[in-house]
Design a protein around this motif. Structure first.
Motif, PDB file in Angstrom:
ATOM      1  N   GLU A 259      -0.968   7.769   2.634  1.00 40.77           N
ATOM      2  CA  GLU A 259      -0.755   7.400   1.234  1.00 40.77           C
ATOM      3  C   GLU A 259       0.561   6.637   1.059  1.00 40.77           C
TER       4      GLU A 259
ATOM      5  N   ARG B 241       0.041   3.157   2.049  1.00 38.03           N
ATOM      6  CA  ARG B 241      -0.755   2.449   1.044  1.00 38.03           C
ATOM      7  C   ARG B 241       0.144   1.894  -0.064  1.00 38.03           C
TER       8      ARG B 241
ATOM      9  N   ALA C 171       2.493   7.588  -2.343  1.00 39.44           N
ATOM     10  CA  ALA C 171       2.328   6.135  -2.450  1.00 39.44           C
ATOM     11  C   ALA C 171       3.473   5.509  -3.242  1.00 39.44           C
TER      12      ALA C 171
ATOM     13  N   ARG D  74       2.156  -1.044   1.306  1.00 38.90           N
ATOM     14  CA  ARG D  74       1.328  -2.255   1.430  1.00 38.90           C
ATOM     15  C   ARG D  74       1.172  -2.950   0.079  1.00 38.90           C
ATOM     16  N   ARG D  75       1.125  -2.164  -0.978  1.00 43.76           N
ATOM     17  CA  ARG D  75       1.040  -2.759  -2.319  1.00 43.76           C
ATOM     18  C   ARG D  75       2.299  -3.576  -2.610  1.00 43.76           C
TER      19      ARG D  75
END
Length: 337
Positions: free
Chosen positions: A71, A74, A301, A77-78
C-alpha cells in the motif's frame, strides 16, 4: 589576425559555399525546385537542446511480504505519476533484514539518486549510512518508523523530515477496545514488533497505557513477534503455555495477529481477545467473525505519497514540515466476550 586576412578568409569560405550550392543545382540534386543558399544552410540539422535529467527518488521499505508496504508503494507511485519523476523502489527480504537495507542505501548512493525516502527497519542502525547519503548531497525523508533523534543528532544527521502516525495513540485506541471489555480480574499479554524500532516501542507503550486504565487487568507477558505471522504463532503458543488462563493479546501489527489468531483457533482458545494495528485487507474476515476485535488503519498509501512529495519539494528548494502526523483510524470487530 589582421582585418585584411579576416576578409580574405571570409570571402574564400563564401566562395566555396556558393560553389557547392551551384554544383548541387547543376547536378539536379533537387527534384522540383531550385535549392537556394538559404535552403542549403537551413537543411543542416541543428544541435538538439540537452535533455533535462529526470529526478530520481529512491523509496526504501522494509519488505513487500507485508501488505502494508504494498500500500505504501501504491501511494508513492501516485506521487511519481503526478510529479513526472523516476521512482526506484527497493525493499529488503524481511522486516528484520537490517543489513540488507543498509546495502540498499549504499547502492542508491552509488546510483547517485537525488533523494531517498526510507521506512527504516531499525531506528539506529541505518543512521550512519543515511548520514553518508546526506554527505553525498542526497535528500533524506524518513517515513513510518522514526529514526532515533538523539543518535541522529550525535552523528550529524539533522533536519530530516518525518512522516508517520502517532503510534502510541493508535495502539492505545486499539488496546482499549479489548481492555474496556473486562470487568473481572484478567491476564493479558503484549506482542511487540522489532524491539529496536521506535514504532514498536511506541505501540507497546500505548497498549500498556490502555491496560493500566483498567484495574482488573494485569500484563503478565511481553515478547517480540518481529512483525511476522509465523513468529506471531510461536509467541502466542508460548503465551498460552505459560498462562493458559490468558484473556487477551495486543499484537503490535496485523501480521503477528494473524499468526496468533491461527494458534488460538487451532488450540481451542477462541475466548482470548485480540487487538492489533495496520488494518490490512488480510484481517477483514477476522474482524467480521470476531476473532480480531480491533485494528488501526495508519494510511500507508498516504505516507508513501507524502514522502515522495516532500522529497521533490526539498529538491525544488521548498520547505516542508519537520514532522507530519497522519491521522489513525480505529477499525473494530463485532464479537463481545
Amino acid at each position: 589576425m589582421s582585418a585584411t586576412h579576416f576578409t580574405h578568409t571570409s570571402l574564400f569560405r563564401s566562395f566555396w559555399v556558393i560553389f557547392f550550392v551551384l554544383a548541387l543545382v547543376g547536378c539536379g540534386a533537387t527534384s522540383s525546385s531550385s535549392l537556394t543558399l538559404i535552403d542549403a544552410t537551413s537543411a543542416i540539422p541543428a544541435t538538439a537542446p540537452a535533455a533535462q535529467p529526470t529526478v530520481q527518488i529512491g523509496l526504501v521499505m522494509k519488505t513487500l511480504t507485508n501488505p502494508f508496504f504494498i500500500e505504501m508503494e501504491r501511494g508513492a507511485r501516485r506521487a511519481e505519476a503526478e510529479l513526472g519523476i523516476e521512482l526506484i523502489v527497493k525493499t529488503a527480504a524481511q522486516e528484520t533484514s537490517i543489513d540488507q537495507q543498509i546495502a540498499i542505501v549504499k547502492d542508491l548512493i552509488d546510483t547517485r539518486v537525488d533523494a531517498i525516502v526510507i521506512a527504516p527497519g531499525d531506528s539506529t542502525s541505518l543512521i550512519p549510512v543515511l548520514h553518508e547519503a546526506r554527505q553525498a548531497g542526497i535528500i533524506i525523508v524518513n517515513i513510518d518508523n522514526r529514526l532515533d533523534m538523539a543518535v541522529a543528532e550525535k552523528l550529524g544527521l539533522v533536519g530530516v523530515p518525518f512522516i508517520s502516525v502517532d503510534n502510541e495513540a493508535g495502539a492505545y485506541d486499539s488496546a482499549r477496545v479489548i481492555s474496556d471489555q473486562f470487568k473481572t480480574r484478567t491476564k493479558v499479554a503484549i506482542m511487540q514488533g522489532i524491539p529496536t524500532a521506535q514504532n514498536a516501542i511506541d505501540r507497546e507503550q500505548g497498549a500498556r497505557r490502555a491496560f493500566r486504565e483498567n484495574p482488573n487487568i494485569t500484563v503478565v507477558a511481553t515478547a517480540s513477534g518481529f512483525w511476522k505471522i509465523d513468529e506471531g504463532y510461536k509467541v502466542a503458543a508460548q503465551f498460552l503455555t505459560d498462562h493458559p488462563d490468558l484473556g487477551a493479546i495486543f499484537c503490535a501489527n496485523d501480521m503477528m495477529a494473524l499468526g496468533a489468531i491461527r494458534f488460538l483457533s487451532e488450540h481451542g482458545y477462541d475466548h482470548v481477545l485480540v487487538a492489533a494495528f495496520d488494518n490490512l485487507q488480510e484481517v477483514q474476515s477476522a474482524l467480521q467473525d470476531g476473532s480480531l476485535q480491533a485494528t488501526i488503519d495508519q494510511q500507508a498509501a498516504e505516507q508513501g505519497y507524502l514522502g515522495i512529495q516532500y522529497a521533490y519539494k526539498l529538491l525544488q528548494g521548498e520547505t516542508v514540515p519537520a514532522e507530519t502526523m497522519i491521522p489513525t483510524l480505529l477499525v473494530t470487530g463485532t464479537r463481545q466476550p
